[in-house]
Enzyme design. Structure first.
Site, PDB file in Angstrom:
ATOM      1  N   PRO A 181      -7.142  -4.967  -7.814  1.00  0.00           N
ATOM      2  CG  PRO A 181      -8.160  -6.596  -9.154  1.00  0.00           C
ATOM      3  CD  PRO A 181      -7.771  -6.292  -7.752  1.00  0.00           C
TER       4      PRO A 181
ATOM      5  CD  GLU B 212     -14.560 -13.000  -8.055  1.00  0.00           C
ATOM      6  OE1 GLU B 212     -14.400 -11.982  -8.756  1.00  0.00           O
ATOM      7  OE2 GLU B 212     -14.084 -14.120  -8.345  1.00  0.00           O
TER       8      GLU B 212
ATOM      9  NE  ARG C 179      15.475  -0.865  -4.986  1.00  0.00           N
ATOM     10  CZ  ARG C 179      15.582   0.331  -5.557  1.00  0.00           C
ATOM     11  NH1 ARG C 179      14.591   1.195  -5.481  1.00  0.00           N
ATOM     12  NH2 ARG C 179      16.665   0.667  -6.213  1.00  0.00           N
TER      13      ARG C 179
ATOM     14  CG  ASP D 251      17.093   2.743  -9.051  1.00  0.00           C
ATOM     15  OD1 ASP D 251      18.278   2.564  -9.389  1.00  0.00           O
ATOM     16  OD2 ASP D 251      16.573   2.233  -8.050  1.00  0.00           O
TER      17      ASP D 251
HETATM   18  C1  JB8 Z   1      -8.303 -11.354  -5.579  1.00  0.00           C
HETATM   19  O1  JB8 Z   1      -4.432  -8.256  -9.726  1.00  0.00           O
HETATM   20  B1  JB8 Z   1      -4.392  -7.814  -8.437  1.00  0.00           B
HETATM   21  C2  JB8 Z   1      -5.240  -8.504  -7.370  1.00  0.00           C
HETATM   22  C3  JB8 Z   1      -6.097  -9.532  -7.732  1.00  0.00           C
HETATM   23  C4  JB8 Z   1      -6.877 -10.123  -6.756  1.00  0.00           C
HETATM   24  C5  JB8 Z   1      -6.808  -9.691  -5.431  1.00  0.00           C
HETATM   25  C6  JB8 Z   1      -5.956  -8.659  -5.087  1.00  0.00           C
HETATM   26  C7  JB8 Z   1      -5.172  -8.068  -6.059  1.00  0.00           C
HETATM   27  C8  JB8 Z   1      -7.707 -10.482  -4.704  1.00  0.00           C
HETATM   28  N1  JB8 Z   1      -7.785 -11.139  -6.810  1.00  0.00           N
HETATM   29  O2  JB8 Z   1      -3.677  -6.692  -8.109  1.00  0.00           O
END
Ligand code: JB8
Length: 273
Positions: free
Chosen positions: A92, A119, A161, A176
């Site tokens: 994230p 985490e 793709r 697209d």
């Molecule tokens: C633990 O929301 B995400 C995402 C969340 C995650 C991990 C990797 C990606 C690893 N939580 O993109």
């Protein structure tokens, strides 16, 4: 293209056997190898996580198993003749995954994905491999998943793709939403097919008219309508030179006007709803 995925949930990647990606694999256009990270966890309980330094909630994935997994996958790929691998780390905290990044990744011969759980992975792992390889830390959107596996499915489909020969003519990606090309900066408008009447709902007359110019203009107007509603940020960041007279007319009808810098914004007098 070769793709390696290292995960503690290999079954989560089973959808890569289905549909477009599955067919690309069956045709030999895509070589996907999914590895269980716990192969490289050598204690009695195949431990891959530990408590975070500095305290706080949750667990962090350990360096040891990831280091061995990546070293072995790298050696195996090189032996198989692959070269220039790039590491793709779903997180994230990564850079946004966009069609532009999908195009960039689709030009690489070999991607190694490291979807984490808990985490995330001890930062020293990406630091270490970034000294040897291009590393892309990528986020597929502003929400939080329980792990990176679903992001791997998303990124792999968007990339696969684009590979030569993977999409048939019938499913060509020239028009697209988000594809580089004529519709690059607008969302696509509505689409229709047979039957011509359904539950009292017909087809917009222009689409039955056979006037290709009018149809193209109608589609562009509808694209503006939808973009203004769902993605006003796309209009705001557009180079106004991309808008012709008819575009400007439509934007004005929708309550958008050029500002002092020429870029379009919602007219001050335009009221929501
Ligand atoms: C633990 O929301 B995400 C995402 C969340 C995650 C991990 C990797 C990606 C690893 N939580 O993109």
């Amino acid at each position: 293209m070769r793709i390696d995925v290292v995960t503690i949930f290999p079954e989560y990647l089973d959808p890569l056997n289905v549909s477009l990606v599955g067919k690309a694999r069956a045709r030999g256009q895509l070589d996907v190898r999914v590895h269980d990270l716990r192969q490289w966890a050598h204690d009695k309980h195949n431990t891959v996580d530990d408590t975070p330094y500095g305290g706080g909630p949750g667990m962090v994935m350990k360096t040891g198993p990831w280091g061995e997994a990546l070293d072995e996958s790298l050696a195996d790929g090189y032996e198989a003749g692959a070269h220039l691998p790039a590491l793709v780390v779903p997180t994230p905290s990564g850079r946004p995954f966009t069609q532009r990044l999908a195009v960039e990744l689709s030009a690489r011969p070999w991607l190694i994905f490291t979807p984490a759980r808990y985490e995330g992975i001890d930062t020293r792992v990406t630091e270490e491999y970034a000294t040897r390889l291009p590393v892309y830390e990528v986020s597929i959107g502003d929400y939080v998943l329980a792990g990176g596996e679903a992001a791997v499915l998303v990124i792999t489909e968007a990339v696969a793709r684009l590979l030569p020969g993977v999409l048939g003519n019938a499913e060509s990606h020239q028009d697209d939403s988000f594809a580089p090309g004529p519709m690059a900066d607008l969302l696509e408008g509505p689409v229709y097919t047979k039957p011509p009447q359904w539950r009292g709902r017909g087809i917009p007359e222009v689409l039955l008219s056979g006037h290709h110019g009018k149809i193209a203009r109608w589609r562009r107007d509808e694209a503006f309508r939808r973009t203004v509603t769902n993605r006003p940020d796309l209009i705001e960041r557009c180079d106004p030179a991309a808008f012709n007279k008819k575009d400007r007319e439509m934007l004005s009808i929708l309550g958008w006007q050029p500002g002092p810098d020429g870029r379009f914004g919602r007219s001050p007098e335009a009221v929501e709803e």
